[in-house]
Scaffold this motif. Sequence first.
Motif, PDB file in Angstrom:
ATOM      1  N   TYR A 132      44.808  45.392  35.980  1.00 22.02           N
ATOM      2  CA  TYR A 132      45.217  45.483  37.389  1.00 22.02           C
ATOM      3  C   TYR A 132      44.051  45.837  38.314  1.00 22.02           C
ATOM      4  CZ  TYR A 132      49.876  44.653  35.796  1.00 22.02           C
ATOM      5  OH  TYR A 132      50.966  44.042  35.229  1.00 22.02           O
ATOM      6  N   ASP A 133      43.110  46.647  37.835  1.00 23.22           N
ATOM      7  CA  ASP A 133      41.946  46.968  38.670  1.00 23.22           C
ATOM      8  C   ASP A 133      41.164  45.683  38.981  1.00 23.22           C
ATOM      9  OD1 ASP A 133      40.002  48.663  39.920  1.00 23.22           O
ATOM     10  OD2 ASP A 133      38.723  48.303  38.175  1.00 23.22           O
ATOM     11  N   GLU A 134      40.991  44.852  37.947  1.00 26.00           N
ATOM     12  CA  GLU A 134      40.276  43.586  38.109  1.00 26.00           C
ATOM     13  C   GLU A 134      41.048  42.633  39.030  1.00 26.00           C
ATOM     14  OE1 GLU A 134      38.984  42.149  34.275  1.00 26.00           O
ATOM     15  OE2 GLU A 134      38.692  40.139  35.097  1.00 26.00           O
ATOM     16  N   LEU A 135      42.362  42.595  38.873  1.00 26.72           N
ATOM     17  CA  LEU A 135      43.166  41.697  39.726  1.00 26.72           C
ATOM     18  C   LEU A 135      43.084  42.122  41.192  1.00 26.72           C
ATOM     19  CD1 LEU A 135      46.420  41.005  37.635  1.00 26.72           C
ATOM     20  CD2 LEU A 135      44.357  39.597  37.856  1.00 26.72           C
ATOM     21  N   ILE A 136      43.090  43.432  41.436  1.00 26.82           N
ATOM     22  CA  ILE A 136      42.972  43.901  42.833  1.00 26.82           C
ATOM     23  C   ILE A 136      41.614  43.453  43.383  1.00 26.82           C
ATOM     24  CG2 ILE A 136      42.713  45.942  44.305  1.00 26.82           C
ATOM     25  CD1 ILE A 136      44.790  47.356  42.552  1.00 26.82           C
ATOM     26  N   GLU A 137      40.570  43.612  42.550  1.00 24.76           N
ATOM     27  CA  GLU A 137      39.221  43.245  43.011  1.00 24.76           C
ATOM     28  C   GLU A 137      39.132  41.754  43.366  1.00 24.76           C
ATOM     29  OE1 GLU A 137      34.698  42.981  41.398  1.00 24.76           O
ATOM     30  OE2 GLU A 137      36.082  44.253  40.262  1.00 24.76           O
ATOM     31  N   HIS A 138      39.718  40.897  42.529  1.00 23.80           N
ATOM     32  CA  HIS A 138      39.559  39.445  42.726  1.00 23.80           C
ATOM     33  C   HIS A 138      40.622  38.815  43.623  1.00 23.80           C
ATOM     34  CE1 HIS A 138      37.227  39.586  38.766  1.00 23.80           C
ATOM     35  NE2 HIS A 138      36.390  39.565  39.763  1.00 23.80           N
ATOM     36  N   PHE A 139      41.816  39.389  43.639  1.00 25.99           N
ATOM     37  CA  PHE A 139      42.915  38.721  44.362  1.00 25.99           C
ATOM     38  C   PHE A 139      43.555  39.590  45.443  1.00 25.99           C
ATOM     39  CE2 PHE A 139      42.673  36.909  40.123  1.00 25.99           C
ATOM     40  CZ  PHE A 139      42.542  35.562  40.408  1.00 25.99           C
ATOM     41  N   ALA A 171      48.037  41.245  43.107  1.00 22.04           N
ATOM     42  CA  ALA A 171      48.069  42.056  41.883  1.00 22.04           C
ATOM     43  C   ALA A 171      49.461  42.653  41.694  1.00 22.04           C
ATOM     44  CB  ALA A 171      47.017  43.154  41.948  1.00 22.04           C
ATOM     45  N   ARG A 172      50.064  43.095  42.794  1.00 22.46           N
ATOM     46  CA  ARG A 172      51.417  43.668  42.725  1.00 22.46           C
ATOM     47  C   ARG A 172      52.436  42.584  42.342  1.00 22.46           C
ATOM     48  NH1 ARG A 172      54.849  48.273  42.236  1.00 22.46           N
ATOM     49  NH2 ARG A 172      56.773  47.125  42.131  1.00 22.46           N
ATOM     50  N   GLN A 173      52.222  41.362  42.870  1.00 24.01           N
ATOM     51  CA  GLN A 173      53.144  40.261  42.519  1.00 24.01           C
ATOM     52  C   GLN A 173      53.069  39.956  41.017  1.00 24.01           C
ATOM     53  OE1 GLN A 173      52.086  37.060  45.135  1.00 24.01           O
ATOM     54  NE2 GLN A 173      53.341  37.859  46.795  1.00 24.01           N
ATOM     55  N   PHE A 174      51.842  40.003  40.495  1.00 27.40           N
ATOM     56  CA  PHE A 174      51.676  39.747  39.066  1.00 27.40           C
ATOM     57  C   PHE A 174      52.442  40.807  38.262  1.00 27.40           C
ATOM     58  CE2 PHE A 174      49.347  40.292  35.026  1.00 27.40           C
ATOM     59  CZ  PHE A 174      49.468  39.009  34.522  1.00 27.40           C
ATOM     60  N   GLN A 231      43.989  53.440  36.237  1.00 23.63           N
ATOM     61  CA  GLN A 231      44.985  54.408  36.722  1.00 23.63           C
ATOM     62  C   GLN A 231      45.049  54.378  38.259  1.00 23.63           C
ATOM     63  OE1 GLN A 231      44.643  58.365  35.040  1.00 23.63           O
ATOM     64  NE2 GLN A 231      45.614  59.276  36.848  1.00 23.63           N
ATOM     65  N   LYS A 232      43.856  54.302  38.891  1.00 19.29           N
ATOM     66  CA  LYS A 232      43.826  54.223  40.369  1.00 19.29           C
ATOM     67  C   LYS A 232      44.548  52.954  40.830  1.00 19.29           C
ATOM     68  CE  LYS A 232      39.491  56.640  40.995  1.00 19.29           C
ATOM     69  NZ  LYS A 232      38.123  56.289  40.713  1.00 19.29           N
ATOM     70  N   ALA A 233      44.345  51.863  40.049  1.00 20.36           N
ATOM     71  CA  ALA A 233      45.022  50.600  40.395  1.00 20.36           C
ATOM     72  C   ALA A 233      46.539  50.783  40.295  1.00 20.36           C
ATOM     73  CB  ALA A 233      44.548  49.484  39.476  1.00 20.36           C
ATOM     74  N   TYR A 234      47.024  51.472  39.251  1.00 18.26           N
ATOM     75  CA  TYR A 234      48.468  51.729  39.111  1.00 18.26           C
ATOM     76  C   TYR A 234      48.964  52.493  40.343  1.00 18.26           C
ATOM     77  CZ  TYR A 234      48.805  50.485  34.068  1.00 18.26           C
ATOM     78  OH  TYR A 234      48.819  49.839  32.849  1.00 18.26           O
ATOM     79  N   GLU A 235      48.142  53.478  40.775  1.00 17.37           N
ATOM     80  CA  GLU A 235      48.556  54.285  41.946  1.00 17.37           C
ATOM     81  C   GLU A 235      48.664  53.397  43.181  1.00 17.37           C
ATOM     82  OE1 GLU A 235      45.540  57.299  41.890  1.00 17.37           O
ATOM     83  OE2 GLU A 235      46.541  58.387  40.263  1.00 17.37           O
ATOM     84  N   LYS A 236      47.641  52.523  43.383  1.00 20.17           N
ATOM     85  CA  LYS A 236      47.651  51.634  44.561  1.00 20.17           C
ATOM     86  C   LYS A 236      48.836  50.679  44.511  1.00 20.17           C
ATOM     87  CE  LYS A 236      42.650  51.412  45.067  1.00 20.17           C
ATOM     88  NZ  LYS A 236      41.495  50.666  44.626  1.00 20.17           N
ATOM     89  N   LEU A 237      49.184  50.232  43.298  1.00 19.90           N
ATOM     90  CA  LEU A 237      50.244  49.227  43.156  1.00 19.90           C
ATOM     91  C   LEU A 237      51.621  49.854  42.974  1.00 19.90           C
ATOM     92  CD1 LEU A 237      48.384  46.759  40.746  1.00 19.90           C
ATOM     93  CD2 LEU A 237      48.675  46.540  43.210  1.00 19.90           C
ATOM     94  N   ASP A 238      51.637  51.194  42.929  1.00 21.17           N
ATOM     95  CA  ASP A 238      52.907  51.896  42.762  1.00 21.17           C
ATOM     96  C   ASP A 238      53.581  51.556  41.427  1.00 21.17           C
ATOM     97  OD1 ASP A 238      54.462  53.774  43.816  1.00 21.17           O
ATOM     98  OD2 ASP A 238      55.634  52.454  45.155  1.00 21.17           O
ATOM     99  N   ILE A 239      52.780  51.448  40.369  1.00 22.04           N
ATOM    100  CA  ILE A 239      53.314  51.171  39.028  1.00 22.04           C
ATOM    101  C   ILE A 239      53.662  52.520  38.379  1.00 22.04           C
ATOM    102  CG2 ILE A 239      52.726  50.324  36.713  1.00 22.04           C
ATOM    103  CD1 ILE A 239      50.847  48.288  38.048  1.00 22.04           C
TER     104      ILE A 239
END
Length: 508
Positions: A82-89, A94-97, A143-151
């Motif tokens: 998810y961190d990589e997906l946020i960076e690229h997309f 990333a949340r849609q994925f 983990q930061k990506a999970y926080e941003k995406l509300d996972i």
Amino acid sequence: METNHEREAYWRDSAKIKDFPALDESRQTDVTVVGGGITGLTTAYLLSQKGLRVTVIEASEILSGTTRYTTAKVTAQHGVIYDELIEHFGIEKARQFFDHNQQAVDWIRQTVQQKGWDCDFEDHEAWLYASSTPSLNKLLDEQKAYEKLDIPFRTASTLPFDIPIKGALIMKNQAQFHPLKYLAHMTEEIISMGGQIHEHTKAVDIKEDDDIQVEMESGHVLSSQHVVIATSYPFWDAAGLYFARLEVERSYIVSGVWTGEDPGGMYLSVDSPSRSIRFYDHDGKRGIMVGGDGHKTGQGGEHHQHIENLKEFTHAQIGPADLTYEWSAQDNITLDKLPYIGSITNRHPRVLVATGFRKWGMTQGTMAAQIMTDQILGVSTESAEMYEPSRFKANPSIKQGAKLNADTAFELVKGKLESASVDLEQLSPGKGGSVKWNGKTIGAYRDETGKVLAVDLTCTHMGCECNWNESENSWDCPCHGSRFAVDGEVLNGPALKPLKVIDTEKDR
Ligand SMILES: Cc1cc2nc3c(=O)[nH]c(=O)nc-3n(C[C@H](O)[C@H](O)[C@H](O)COP(=O)(O)OP(=O)(O)OC[C@H]3O[C@@H](n4cnc5c(N)ncnc54)[C@H](O)[C@@H]3O)c2cc1C
Ligand code: FES
């Protein structure tokens, strides 16, 4: 002894799958689905529920592809992604994925519960763990990506095994099942809704005018308004150059009865070589399944060594297990790590393809089926645009594509320079490999009766030299992952034609 060194999975021995007749006529259908794995069967199931006449054709037997050899974790936690997906997309995509994959988990759970399908479905948390400082850093970014995406997640500092770790990131509300029991139920429902399934029916070409005609090796033709290619590697490329946009990776699995306590949860390491661990119902006892040691197909070295690595890891770091099953399988990875789902090329909008699940096809194959069903029914699927196979993302696609193609060029040259060191006469019964024969290097397998099956090792796809896969007695191409049986027949594409057979008695 249950072990089958010829590539068999526990799933196969513990599920009852019906046989289906080969297609023996040319006819019309609403949708032709090519490929009887989780992607093809789920698509057929969803379309049948909408009242469409669906025909599934399968080259071999249904559920004999990668779906039979999976670990069958049903999860939206696909390693560190998810961190990589946020960076690229960006955050939205990333949340849609995540949503698409989590919806697939929830849909499978709901379907199993509503239908009462007996398929060893179990709810579990999915653990991602780091054993080194660099992987801990990756995990913290994830983990930061999970926080941003509300996972929804929690963390832990230890595992319930003797594996020393620096941290773990745990995704809640995930699951696992017996993939073949689940899909056997689905298959029965497809038939009861009027769907048709034909095994031993290999699609070899597609022609398009008002209808789309799928031509079989037998000469029979299915005509339909839409075609779904769910063959893992697309059997028909339509000049979409999929071989230059997909990398094929093989991994190994060992499994058997677990005599320790089951701590629950499904586990995956961030460090390489990766390790995937889950427990399951093994004929009424608790079983353990451990996977990993992935490598590009045809470039993996000694196969038995990978199995030994997994066994050693299990005994040393997890606990007591009687590991009687061992197998390996492969899956496709796209350039930007998102699957290709949608029209195979812009010129063929009614021929849909789904591939590139990166070893997460239980959820991605399910979400692909949902997306393709919507596309066939003409329902707006804006959020699925990110999976369009014709998408072009400068970063990271170009870099990864160039690496893939440079790797192919390297393998092409390397294969031509290598020559065998043993003579054909030295090959023992039950063994195969590159051998010297008549002044050249060829591939040969000597069966237990002493009969030799010899082939020209030049891959019929684009000319790389195939390598011997000793655990599965196959010839694997290091360039784009085609695999061939000892008699040269194609096991996995992109190659369509068999390896040239050499009669070592005559062709001197
Ligand atoms: C070792 C390993 C572990 C994995 N673990 C997990 C996991 O824990 N969780 C998860 O989500 N995913 C996992 N995966 C990935 C998952 O198993 C795959 O992504 C998924 O099974 C792919 O399903 P499919 O239906 O697309 O393809 P397949 O199951 O390969 O089905 C394709 C079918 O098409 C047929 N076919 C091919 N060519 C033709 C033709 N010309 N005509 C007719 N039929 C044809 C084949 O015979 C085959 O039956 C794992 C993969 C591997 C390799
Ligand atoms: S798979 Fe492409 S050259 Fe062999």
